[in-house]
Design a protein around this motif. Sequence first.
Motif, PDB file in Angstrom:
ATOM      1  N   ALA A 181      15.140  20.460 -30.742  1.00  0.00           N
ATOM      2  CA  ALA A 181      14.675  19.073 -30.380  1.00  0.00           C
ATOM      3  C   ALA A 181      14.708  18.107 -31.470  1.00  0.00           C
ATOM      4  CB  ALA A 181      13.493  18.728 -29.460  1.00  0.00           C
ATOM      5  N   GLN A 182      14.562  18.541 -32.623  1.00  0.00           N
ATOM      6  CA  GLN A 182      14.335  17.717 -33.731  1.00  0.00           C
ATOM      7  C   GLN A 182      15.908  17.576 -34.378  1.00  0.00           C
ATOM      8  OE1 GLN A 182      11.217  16.516 -35.086  1.00  0.00           O
ATOM      9  NE2 GLN A 182      12.210  15.279 -36.991  1.00  0.00           N
ATOM     10  N   LEU A 183      16.576  18.617 -34.047  1.00  0.00           N
ATOM     11  CA  LEU A 183      18.015  18.821 -34.471  1.00  0.00           C
ATOM     12  C   LEU A 183      18.200  19.309 -35.716  1.00  0.00           C
ATOM     13  CD1 LEU A 183      19.575  15.276 -33.338  1.00  0.00           C
ATOM     14  CD2 LEU A 183      19.662  17.452 -32.206  1.00  0.00           C
ATOM     15  N   ILE A 184      17.595  19.019 -36.898  1.00  0.00           N
ATOM     16  CA  ILE A 184      17.791  19.589 -38.119  1.00  0.00           C
ATOM     17  C   ILE A 184      16.427  19.698 -38.838  1.00  0.00           C
ATOM     18  CG2 ILE A 184      20.051  18.783 -38.624  1.00  0.00           C
ATOM     19  CD1 ILE A 184      18.678  16.649 -40.200  1.00  0.00           C
ATOM     20  N   LYS A 185      16.326  20.976 -39.783  1.00  0.00           N
ATOM     21  CA  LYS A 185      15.171  20.974 -40.568  1.00  0.00           C
ATOM     22  C   LYS A 185      15.894  21.327 -42.125  1.00  0.00           C
ATOM     23  CE  LYS A 185      14.840  25.827 -39.173  1.00  0.00           C
ATOM     24  NZ  LYS A 185      14.039  26.748 -38.284  1.00  0.00           N
ATOM     25  N   LEU A 186      14.902  21.260 -42.985  1.00  0.00           N
ATOM     26  CA  LEU A 186      15.334  21.643 -44.466  1.00  0.00           C
ATOM     27  C   LEU A 186      14.512  22.889 -44.612  1.00  0.00           C
ATOM     28  CD1 LEU A 186      16.834  20.615 -46.797  1.00  0.00           C
ATOM     29  CD2 LEU A 186      14.736  19.594 -47.523  1.00  0.00           C
ATOM     30  N   VAL A 187      15.364  24.077 -44.850  1.00  0.00           N
ATOM     31  CA  VAL A 187      14.963  25.206 -45.221  1.00  0.00           C
ATOM     32  C   VAL A 187      14.765  25.305 -46.810  1.00  0.00           C
ATOM     33  CG1 VAL A 187      15.264  27.714 -45.150  1.00  0.00           C
ATOM     34  CG2 VAL A 187      15.590  26.222 -43.229  1.00  0.00           C
ATOM     35  N   SER A 188      13.594  25.317 -47.191  1.00  0.00           N
ATOM     36  CA  SER A 188      13.223  25.239 -48.761  1.00  0.00           C
ATOM     37  C   SER A 188      14.034  26.491 -49.292  1.00  0.00           C
ATOM     38  CB  SER A 188      11.793  24.949 -49.041  1.00  0.00           C
ATOM     39  OG  SER A 188      11.531  25.229 -50.581  1.00  0.00           O
ATOM     40  N   THR A 189      14.661  26.036 -50.431  1.00  0.00           N
ATOM     41  CA  THR A 189      15.235  27.114 -51.695  1.00  0.00           C
ATOM     42  C   THR A 189      14.002  27.479 -52.445  1.00  0.00           C
ATOM     43  OG1 THR A 189      16.566  25.839 -52.687  1.00  0.00           O
ATOM     44  CG2 THR A 189      17.442  26.915 -50.738  1.00  0.00           C
ATOM     45  N   ASP A 190      13.151  26.798 -52.780  1.00  0.00           N
ATOM     46  CA  ASP A 190      12.097  26.965 -53.974  1.00  0.00           C
ATOM     47  C   ASP A 190      10.945  27.782 -53.360  1.00  0.00           C
ATOM     48  OD1 ASP A 190      13.975  25.495 -55.600  1.00  0.00           O
ATOM     49  OD2 ASP A 190      12.866  23.529 -54.927  1.00  0.00           O
ATOM     50  N   ALA A 191      10.303  28.390 -54.152  1.00  0.00           N
ATOM     51  CA  ALA A 191       9.063  29.371 -53.784  1.00  0.00           C
ATOM     52  C   ALA A 191       7.659  28.147 -53.902  1.00  0.00           C
ATOM     53  CB  ALA A 191       8.766  30.547 -54.929  1.00  0.00           C
ATOM     54  N   VAL A 192       6.806  28.487 -52.754  1.00  0.00           N
ATOM     55  CA  VAL A 192       5.578  27.833 -52.691  1.00  0.00           C
ATOM     56  C   VAL A 192       4.727  28.725 -53.062  1.00  0.00           C
ATOM     57  CG1 VAL A 192       4.074  26.588 -51.117  1.00  0.00           C
ATOM     58  CG2 VAL A 192       6.680  26.041 -50.892  1.00  0.00           C
ATOM     59  N   GLU A 193       3.554  28.474 -53.778  1.00  0.00           N
ATOM     60  CA  GLU A 193       2.589  29.433 -54.135  1.00  0.00           C
ATOM     61  C   GLU A 193       1.894  30.205 -53.080  1.00  0.00           C
ATOM     62  OE1 GLU A 193      -1.762  29.493 -56.398  1.00  0.00           O
ATOM     63  OE2 GLU A 193      -0.428  27.667 -56.748  1.00  0.00           O
ATOM     64  N   GLY A 194       1.839  31.491 -53.090  1.00  0.00           N
ATOM     65  CA  GLY A 194       1.482  32.195 -52.192  1.00  0.00           C
ATOM     66  C   GLY A 194       2.092  32.793 -50.908  1.00  0.00           C
ATOM     67  N   LEU A 195       3.544  32.089 -50.940  1.00  0.00           N
ATOM     68  CA  LEU A 195       4.700  32.469 -49.957  1.00  0.00           C
ATOM     69  C   LEU A 195       5.817  32.882 -50.596  1.00  0.00           C
ATOM     70  CD1 LEU A 195       4.170  29.457 -47.710  1.00  0.00           C
ATOM     71  CD2 LEU A 195       3.032  31.530 -47.315  1.00  0.00           C
ATOM     72  N   ASP A 196       6.467  33.669 -49.747  1.00  0.00           N
ATOM     73  CA  ASP A 196       8.002  34.018 -50.075  1.00  0.00           C
ATOM     74  C   ASP A 196       8.882  33.127 -49.723  1.00  0.00           C
ATOM     75  OD1 ASP A 196       6.895  36.383 -51.079  1.00  0.00           O
ATOM     76  OD2 ASP A 196       7.786  37.835 -49.474  1.00  0.00           O
ATOM     77  N   ILE A 197      10.006  33.179 -50.371  1.00  0.00           N
ATOM     78  CA  ILE A 197      11.231  32.319 -49.838  1.00  0.00           C
ATOM     79  C   ILE A 197      11.735  32.877 -48.651  1.00  0.00           C
ATOM     80  CG2 ILE A 197      13.599  31.353 -50.509  1.00  0.00           C
ATOM     81  CD1 ILE A 197      12.670  31.747 -53.372  1.00  0.00           C
ATOM     82  N   LEU A 198      12.172  31.868 -47.834  1.00  0.00           N
ATOM     83  CA  LEU A 198      12.835  32.254 -46.461  1.00  0.00           C
ATOM     84  C   LEU A 198      14.359  32.650 -46.585  1.00  0.00           C
ATOM     85  CD1 LEU A 198      11.260  29.315 -44.334  1.00  0.00           C
ATOM     86  CD2 LEU A 198      11.033  31.714 -43.670  1.00  0.00           C
ATOM     87  N   ALA A 199      14.747  33.319 -45.729  1.00  0.00           N
ATOM     88  CA  ALA A 199      16.111  33.573 -45.807  1.00  0.00           C
ATOM     89  C   ALA A 199      16.886  32.472 -45.546  1.00  0.00           C
ATOM     90  CB  ALA A 199      16.399  34.676 -44.601  1.00  0.00           C
ATOM     91  N   GLU A 200      18.114  32.504 -46.373  1.00  0.00           N
ATOM     92  CA  GLU A 200      18.772  31.145 -46.273  1.00  0.00           C
ATOM     93  C   GLU A 200      19.381  30.899 -44.920  1.00  0.00           C
ATOM     94  OE1 GLU A 200      21.592  30.713 -49.248  1.00  0.00           O
ATOM     95  OE2 GLU A 200      19.856  30.299 -50.910  1.00  0.00           O
ATOM     96  N   PRO A 201      19.500  29.828 -44.466  1.00  0.00           N
ATOM     97  CA  PRO A 201      20.128  29.810 -43.036  1.00  0.00           C
ATOM     98  C   PRO A 201      21.745  29.846 -43.328  1.00  0.00           C
ATOM     99  CG  PRO A 201      19.533  27.565 -43.809  1.00  0.00           C
ATOM    100  CD  PRO A 201      18.951  28.516 -44.705  1.00  0.00           C
ATOM    101  N   SER A 202      22.359  30.626 -42.273  1.00  0.00           N
ATOM    102  CA  SER A 202      23.830  30.788 -42.070  1.00  0.00           C
ATOM    103  C   SER A 202      24.463  30.529 -40.977  1.00  0.00           C
ATOM    104  CB  SER A 202      23.902  32.218 -42.656  1.00  0.00           C
ATOM    105  OG  SER A 202      25.333  32.674 -42.507  1.00  0.00           O
ATOM    106  N   PRO A 203      25.720  30.048 -40.950  1.00  0.00           N
ATOM    107  CA  PRO A 203      26.521  29.964 -39.778  1.00  0.00           C
ATOM    108  C   PRO A 203      26.556  31.394 -39.146  1.00  0.00           C
ATOM    109  CG  PRO A 203      27.578  28.727 -41.662  1.00  0.00           C
ATOM    110  CD  PRO A 203      26.277  29.614 -42.276  1.00  0.00           C
TER     111      PRO A 203
END
Length: 193
Positions: free
Chosen positions: A135-157
Amino acid sequence: MSRLPVIPTLLVALAVATMIALGIWQLQRKDQKDAMLSRYESAVGLPAVVWPTVPDPAALPLFRRSSLNCVRVVKIETVSGSNAADKAGFAHIATCQTGEAGGPNAKVAFGWSERPQAPKWGGGPVKGIIAPSGAQLIKLVSTDAVEGLDILAEPSPSQIPNNHLLYAIQWFIFAAAATIIYILAVRKRSKAS
């Protein structure tokens, strides 16, 4: 040979015609989806864009790099997701205010963990890749690490399914099955008469 029953024959013919039309429509949708996915594939290597505060549903900048400033985290939700190593777990997504005076909200997928407990994250500048988000249409998937978390898989078509050919085949099979069943029913009825 007995005559075909008029009303049942018309109803079956109408149903079969509708199923065939739906199959043809799915083939047209497949072509449209192929073009859209091709457009998204070509967007992957393009330069970064400014984060759209009000996304245009007809021209979403999906799979482009962008950035925003998460001034205030409104809430954090946890959904299933994968990390950069393709391990299943939980993606943490924040709803952020992007303006000082309660500006527009943006969704930011800021990290991954093995456990569902939402981590604390205070926001700040985020760089990432624009991905689809319901419903939000878009989100920004972070490519930088946040302390205590792993980086998410990059979105791909390639993560966007294109099942329209299968749906078309399914409708054509339904049409053929309805026709065969009706012919068999009419034959059985004429033999019984």
